[in-house]
Design an enzyme around this catalytic site. Structure first.
Site, mmCIF file in Angstrom:
data_model
loop_
_atom_site.group_PDB
_atom_site.id
_atom_site.type_symbol
_atom_site.label_atom_id
_atom_site.label_comp_id
_atom_site.label_asym_id
_atom_site.label_seq_id
_atom_site.Cartn_x
_atom_site.Cartn_y
_atom_site.Cartn_z
ATOM 1 N N LYS A 59 44.912 -88.587 -81.349
ATOM 2 C CA LYS A 59 45.756 -88.408 -82.484
ATOM 3 C C LYS A 59 47.106 -88.856 -81.685
ATOM 4 O O LYS A 59 47.320 -90.132 -81.589
ATOM 5 C CB LYS A 59 45.935 -87.076 -83.042
ATOM 6 C CG LYS A 59 44.426 -86.435 -83.348
ATOM 7 C CD LYS A 59 43.925 -86.930 -84.415
ATOM 8 C CE LYS A 59 42.359 -86.773 -84.669
ATOM 9 N NZ LYS A 59 42.082 -85.250 -84.660
ATOM 10 N N TYR A 107 41.271 -76.888 -86.723
ATOM 11 C CA TYR A 107 40.666 -78.275 -87.018
ATOM 12 C C TYR A 107 39.375 -77.977 -87.178
ATOM 13 O O TYR A 107 38.734 -77.279 -86.859
ATOM 14 C CB TYR A 107 40.872 -78.988 -85.783
ATOM 15 C CG TYR A 107 40.511 -80.477 -85.867
ATOM 16 C CD1 TYR A 107 40.732 -81.460 -86.827
ATOM 17 C CD2 TYR A 107 39.106 -80.986 -84.968
ATOM 18 C CE1 TYR A 107 39.957 -82.669 -86.865
ATOM 19 C CE2 TYR A 107 38.546 -81.880 -85.298
ATOM 20 C CZ TYR A 107 38.906 -82.853 -86.153
ATOM 21 O OH TYR A 107 38.386 -84.103 -86.135
HETATM 22 C C1 LIG Z 1 41.120 -84.410 -84.083
HETATM 23 C C2 LIG Z 1 41.382 -83.252 -83.498
HETATM 24 C C3 LIG Z 1 40.384 -82.424 -82.754
HETATM 25 C C4 LIG Z 1 39.134 -83.106 -82.335
HETATM 26 O O1 LIG Z 1 39.450 -84.444 -81.418
HETATM 27 P P1 LIG Z 1 38.567 -85.643 -81.181
HETATM 28 O O2 LIG Z 1 39.216 -86.592 -80.356
HETATM 29 O O3 LIG Z 1 38.416 -86.155 -82.714
HETATM 30 O O4 LIG Z 1 37.127 -84.989 -80.868
HETATM 31 C C5 LIG Z 1 40.580 -81.283 -82.032
HETATM 32 N N1 LIG Z 1 42.021 -80.762 -82.612
HETATM 33 C C6 LIG Z 1 42.814 -81.019 -83.404
HETATM 34 C C7 LIG Z 1 44.173 -80.469 -83.859
HETATM 35 C C8 LIG Z 1 42.471 -82.403 -83.998
HETATM 36 O O5 LIG Z 1 43.229 -83.019 -84.718
#
Ligand SMILES: *Cc1c(COP(=O)(O)O)cnc(C)c1O
Length: 253
Positions: free
Chosen positions: A210, A120
């Site tokens: 997510k 990410y």
């Molecule tokens: C969005 C995301 C993150 C970071 O998470 P946040 O809640 O936005 O801080 C880390 N890893 C993956 C795979 C993500 O999709």
């Protein structure tokens, strides 16, 4: 790894909620308190000192929201059970969760991280920038074993990766890690489709923002792991303050 005794579907409904019927409740209580009555301030100070030193889960009355929150604890319990780990520790966001993992290992002088691209974007940035004092070696899964150093604190992979959906053979990477903890970002698969702890991961990280949240109304992060690492993560969370809001914990549960 705990041996699952109930199906994932059953855990998804009941984990973190088993005491509700005995409490005479249907919905989980949402505790928004930041601080709590302190009938014995000396005793409470001792409990805070103990928590700061060990990160062991707080027994007895609540103290202050940065140590822990009962609603968030229900979400942590549920996620640990779904991932098949002893414990889970929730954070304000996925990046707060990843930062805590890096700080836990870095605080032991293990500042080198071996990471498999793609990750990410913000995880890539956090490692590549060295903002938290870590040093990264980027490699592919086959290069993990050769990239390890005596000061390697963590191996990091994300599978399926955001946004390319590149997949990594977790069992093979876990084997390459030897005694170095493997952190798997399981955000995209969720524990419904993949439980990395069963394949050798010691830390399973989610951006709960997510799929776990699922409705676009929560920011959160969580790390599922054994109790030894969970204690270290709670110490960092207490010291640095990246706690999950209780309402977010309620919505995630
Ligand atoms: C969005 C995301 C993150 C970071 O998470 P946040 O809640 O936005 O801080 C880390 N890893 C993956 C795979 C993500 O999709």
């Amino acid at each position: 790894m705990e041996t699952p005794t109930r199906s994932l579907a059953t855990e998804a409904v009941h984990a973190g909620r088993e005491d509700l019927a005995a409490l005479g409740l249907h919905a989980a209580p949402l505790d928004l308190s930041t601080t709590y009555p302190s009938p014995d301030s000396r005793g409470e100070a001792a409990r805070i000192d103990e928590f700061a030193a060990t990160g062991a889960p707080l027994e007895g009355p609540q103290v202050y929201g940065r140590l822990g929150n009962p609603t968030v604890a229900r979400f942590e319990e549920a996620l640990a059970r779904l991932e098949g780990t002893e414990s889970a520790v929730a954070f304000a966001s996925g990046m707060a969760a990843l930062s805590a993992c890096l700080l836990v290992r870095g605080s032991l002088g293990l500042r080198h991280v071996v990471a498999v691209r793609p990750l990410y974007g913000c995880s890539d940035h956090l490692l590549d920038s060295g903002l938290l004092g870590t040093e990264v070696t980027w490699t592919d899964p086959a290069g993990v074993a050769d990239a390890l150093r005596p000061d390697t604190g963590l191996v990091l992979v994300e599978t399926p990766a955001n946004p390319t959906l590149a997949e990594t053979d977790l069992r093979a990477v876990a084997y390459s890690c030897g005694s170095v903890p493997l952190l798997v970002d399981n955000t995209f698969a969720t524990p419904v489709l993949q439980r990395p702890a069963a394949h050798g991961a010691r830390l399973v990280l989610h951006s709960a923002t997510k799929y776990l949240g699922g409705h676009g109304d929560v920011m959160g992060g969580v790390v599922a792991c054994d109790e030894e690492l969970a204690g270290a993560l709670r110490r960092i969370r207490f010291a640095t303050g990246g706690v999950l809001h209780p309402l977010a914990g309620y919505l995630l549960l």
